[in-house]
Design a protein around this motif. Sequence first.
Motif, mmCIF file in Angstrom:
data_model
loop_
_atom_site.group_PDB
_atom_site.id
_atom_site.type_symbol
_atom_site.label_atom_id
_atom_site.label_comp_id
_atom_site.label_asym_id
_atom_site.label_seq_id
_atom_site.Cartn_x
_atom_site.Cartn_y
_atom_site.Cartn_z
ATOM 1 N N THR A 149 23.330 26.414 11.254
ATOM 2 C CA THR A 149 22.560 25.166 11.207
ATOM 3 C C THR A 149 21.772 24.958 12.506
ATOM 4 O O THR A 149 21.690 23.850 13.022
ATOM 5 C CB THR A 149 23.492 23.954 10.961
ATOM 6 O OG1 THR A 149 24.525 23.988 11.954
ATOM 7 C CG2 THR A 149 24.102 23.984 9.587
ATOM 8 N N ALA A 187 17.851 25.765 14.323
ATOM 9 C CA ALA A 187 16.498 25.468 13.839
ATOM 10 C C ALA A 187 16.193 26.245 12.557
ATOM 11 O O ALA A 187 15.605 25.705 11.613
ATOM 12 C CB ALA A 187 15.474 25.828 14.921
ATOM 13 N N SER A 188 16.623 27.513 12.505
ATOM 14 C CA SER A 188 16.297 28.346 11.338
ATOM 15 C C SER A 188 17.004 27.844 10.086
ATOM 16 O O SER A 188 16.389 27.747 9.012
ATOM 17 C CB SER A 188 16.673 29.804 11.594
ATOM 18 O OG SER A 188 16.113 30.247 12.797
ATOM 19 N N ARG A 209 28.976 25.244 11.240
ATOM 20 C CA ARG A 209 30.089 25.328 12.197
ATOM 21 C C ARG A 209 29.965 24.161 13.181
ATOM 22 O O ARG A 209 30.851 23.358 13.323
ATOM 23 C CB ARG A 209 30.072 26.679 12.913
ATOM 24 C CG ARG A 209 31.342 26.942 13.690
ATOM 25 C CD ARG A 209 31.476 28.376 14.099
ATOM 26 N NE ARG A 209 30.445 28.791 15.047
ATOM 27 C CZ ARG A 209 30.372 30.003 15.565
ATOM 28 N NH1 ARG A 209 31.254 30.934 15.218
ATOM 29 N NH2 ARG A 209 29.425 30.308 16.419
ATOM 30 N N THR A 210 28.805 24.076 13.836
ATOM 31 C CA THR A 210 28.567 22.946 14.736
ATOM 32 C C THR A 210 27.398 22.159 14.172
ATOM 33 O O THR A 210 26.356 22.746 13.853
ATOM 34 C CB THR A 210 28.196 23.448 16.147
ATOM 35 O OG1 THR A 210 29.182 24.382 16.565
ATOM 36 C CG2 THR A 210 28.108 22.310 17.143
ATOM 37 N N LYS A 219 22.384 21.514 23.776
ATOM 38 C CA LYS A 219 22.196 22.617 22.859
ATOM 39 C C LYS A 219 20.851 22.283 22.230
ATOM 40 O O LYS A 219 20.566 21.114 21.971
ATOM 41 C CB LYS A 219 23.302 22.583 21.808
ATOM 42 C CG LYS A 219 23.611 23.900 21.197
ATOM 43 C CD LYS A 219 24.950 23.832 20.498
ATOM 44 C CE LYS A 219 25.122 25.038 19.629
ATOM 45 N NZ LYS A 219 26.431 25.119 19.044
HETATM 46 P P1 NA7 Z 1 20.713 29.187 16.640
HETATM 47 O O1 NA7 Z 1 20.117 27.934 17.102
HETATM 48 O O2 NA7 Z 1 21.425 30.031 17.632
HETATM 49 O O3 NA7 Z 1 21.697 28.823 15.441
HETATM 50 C C1 NA7 Z 1 22.607 29.742 14.930
HETATM 51 C C2 NA7 Z 1 23.530 29.049 13.979
HETATM 52 O O4 NA7 Z 1 24.406 30.011 13.430
HETATM 53 C C3 NA7 Z 1 24.393 27.996 14.649
HETATM 54 O O5 NA7 Z 1 24.521 26.902 13.808
HETATM 55 C C4 NA7 Z 1 25.717 28.724 14.804
HETATM 56 O O6 NA7 Z 1 26.843 27.880 14.871
HETATM 57 C C5 NA7 Z 1 25.743 29.532 13.550
HETATM 58 N N1 NA7 Z 1 26.680 30.643 13.652
HETATM 59 C C6 NA7 Z 1 26.667 31.658 14.541
HETATM 60 N N2 NA7 Z 1 27.713 32.466 14.339
HETATM 61 C C7 NA7 Z 1 28.404 31.949 13.303
HETATM 62 C C8 NA7 Z 1 29.580 32.317 12.634
HETATM 63 N N3 NA7 Z 1 30.276 33.404 13.003
HETATM 64 N N4 NA7 Z 1 30.002 31.549 11.619
HETATM 65 C C9 NA7 Z 1 29.306 30.461 11.243
HETATM 66 N N5 NA7 Z 1 28.183 30.040 11.846
HETATM 67 C C10 NA7 Z 1 27.737 30.786 12.866
HETATM 68 O O7 NA7 Z 1 19.628 30.126 15.948
HETATM 69 P P2 NA7 Z 1 18.315 29.721 15.167
HETATM 70 O O8 NA7 Z 1 17.724 30.980 14.653
HETATM 71 O O9 NA7 Z 1 18.558 28.631 14.226
HETATM 72 O O10 NA7 Z 1 17.379 29.132 16.293
HETATM 73 C C11 NA7 Z 1 17.156 29.852 17.492
HETATM 74 C C12 NA7 Z 1 16.070 29.200 18.258
HETATM 75 O O11 NA7 Z 1 14.831 29.529 17.613
HETATM 76 C C13 NA7 Z 1 16.052 27.715 18.280
HETATM 77 O O12 NA7 Z 1 16.843 27.152 19.235
HETATM 78 C C14 NA7 Z 1 14.599 27.419 18.518
HETATM 79 O O13 NA7 Z 1 14.300 27.647 19.864
HETATM 80 C C15 NA7 Z 1 13.922 28.434 17.717
HETATM 81 P P3 NA7 Z 1 27.379 27.319 16.298
HETATM 82 O O14 NA7 Z 1 26.349 26.302 16.707
HETATM 83 O O15 NA7 Z 1 27.364 28.507 17.242
HETATM 84 O O16 NA7 Z 1 28.697 26.788 16.045
#
Ligand code: NA7
Length: 543
Positions: A191, A193-194, A214-215, A336
């Motif tokens: 959850t 941006a993507s 997750r968060t 974040k």
């Molecule tokens: P982000 O912002 O890093 O989001 C990744 C999401 O994936 C985040 O919600 C993570 O939860 C989730 N995540 C990662 N690993 C897991 C696992 N193992 N299980 C469940 N969920 C997971 O990437 P985006 O592509 O959305 O955006 C990247 C940047 O691109 C953004 O900040 C803008 O600058 C444009 P978490 O929060 O780690 O608990």
Amino acid sequence: MNQNKRDGRNAVEEIDVLVVGAGFGGLYQLHQLRKEGFSVKVYEAGAGLGGIWHWNCYPGARVDSHIPIYEYSMENLWEGWNWSERFPDWQELRRYFEYVDKKLDLSKDICFNTRVTGAEFDEDSNSWLVQAGDGLQIRAHRVVFCTGFAAKHYVPDFEGLDDFKGVWHHTALWPQDGLDFKGKRVGIIGTGASGVQVLQEAAKDAAQVTVFQRTPILALAMQQKKLDKETQLEMKKHYLDTYKLRRENFGGFDIISSDKSAMEVSEEERQEVFEASWQKGGFNFWSGTFWDVLLNEESNLKAYEFWRKKVHARVNDPIVAEQLAPLTPPHPFGVKRPSLEQNYYDLFNEEHVSLVNLKETPLKKITANGVKTSAGEQEFDILVMATGFDAVTGGLMQIDIKGTRGKTLKEKWEFGARTHLGVATAGFPNMLFVYGPQSPTGFCNGPTCAEEQGDWMVKCLTDMRENKVQRFEATEDAEESWNRHMDSLLSKTLFGKADSWYMGANIPGKPRQLLMYPGGLQLYLMQCYESTSAGYSGFMLNK
Ligand code: NA7
């Protein structure tokens, strides 16, 4: 130096500067270095321009910095270009890059579909021998990496992923010819941006969409607007001022916060300021309210509470609302990266959209038919991995870069990236990186950084040439001092309190360190140019 030379059995082309990456940063380098008379080539892994906008073509992908902040400030470019929306999508951004290409005649010096896989510094010639896919080699006196913050996508090591019989893609490796969600059961993991953006599109056509959170993301109102030519003609009267402001601004935007603390004003005034920023949309609520929101926990909580009320007002089911915007903040607000949303929260009122809170019901495995959590299994046709990136350092460390001390960059940074000014690292001479670790990077609007940090790079390379410097290299002392400076700035903020990609904390095993310079663009540039004025202090120069 622009000549072909026999190197072993292969004829290896020699150039002054190799730029890696054809996004905002790389294209700016190409344009400016060429103007300075350098022989320059760009190697780009993708088939087209735009860097992140080439790869991230998933449904809904759009920039969350507004127009005209998110474009080059060169007048010969903006005067002839108009956008259709305040926050354009990936297709329009690609068209913009094509336009820039035509105006600046860039593509003739770009090798597409050419992924740099390795680079080795040759002490005899003080140059880099760079390898790219399919055996291509090039010798460059200097290398400038413009690989951006998101060159290495991240897919968690989910048990059973290979068994999944449906279709799955990471958002950053989305099929270039698209994927139809119509009538499909779609699961979105992540959850950030993507994830937010994919849901907003998938929910239009899919039979059913489940978001695995997750968060909770602290998403802000985008306040998207259509832009017509007349409006932009009017806006363009102020572009020069806007770009001046952008250069002088903490994050390379045109957003200015109040010089008051959120705690020194009345409740009424505080709500007014928050509401006004919310209505402006975009990142105004993030960085345009009170100066101390990202520094002071009390002020920060006030911003969080305001945001939470906004979310709860839109989600009908109070239990779902609480999962999306809990009473206890998952982390301080804004440390974040927030995302921008248009109808993300409203969608959870629809029958075919549901939320799974992975903190309550953890993901156990991916099965042949779907996703199994501790609450049971759910079936999907499509799984979207919106799981982010091994940000900033990952893209550089996946390249086999061998420096002068018998170590690769990956080995050197195993326990954390060390740089001087966020542009160079000891043991890797004649190598610079734009948008790299310990520079403003993710804390700064991309095009602003590409130009401002980029100008410093061009000056550095021009000065080195004029002073006949064959080899320049950051010193370890300078790195230690930059690192201490970063730590001291970090300790005054709340950024260390979240497990974010800013902190390298989203990737299991990645060293925890702040990857962005937290002192703002102005302070950052001041130090870069102070080094220049002092004859490039912190660098060893050899003629
Ligand atoms: P982000 O912002 O890093 O989001 C990744 C999401 O994936 C985040 O919600 C993570 O939860 C989730 N995540 C990662 N690993 C897991 C696992 N193992 N299980 C469940 N969920 C997971 O990437 P985006 O592509 O959305 O955006 C990247 C940047 O691109 C953004 O900040 C803008 O600058 C444009 P978490 O929060 O780690 O608990």
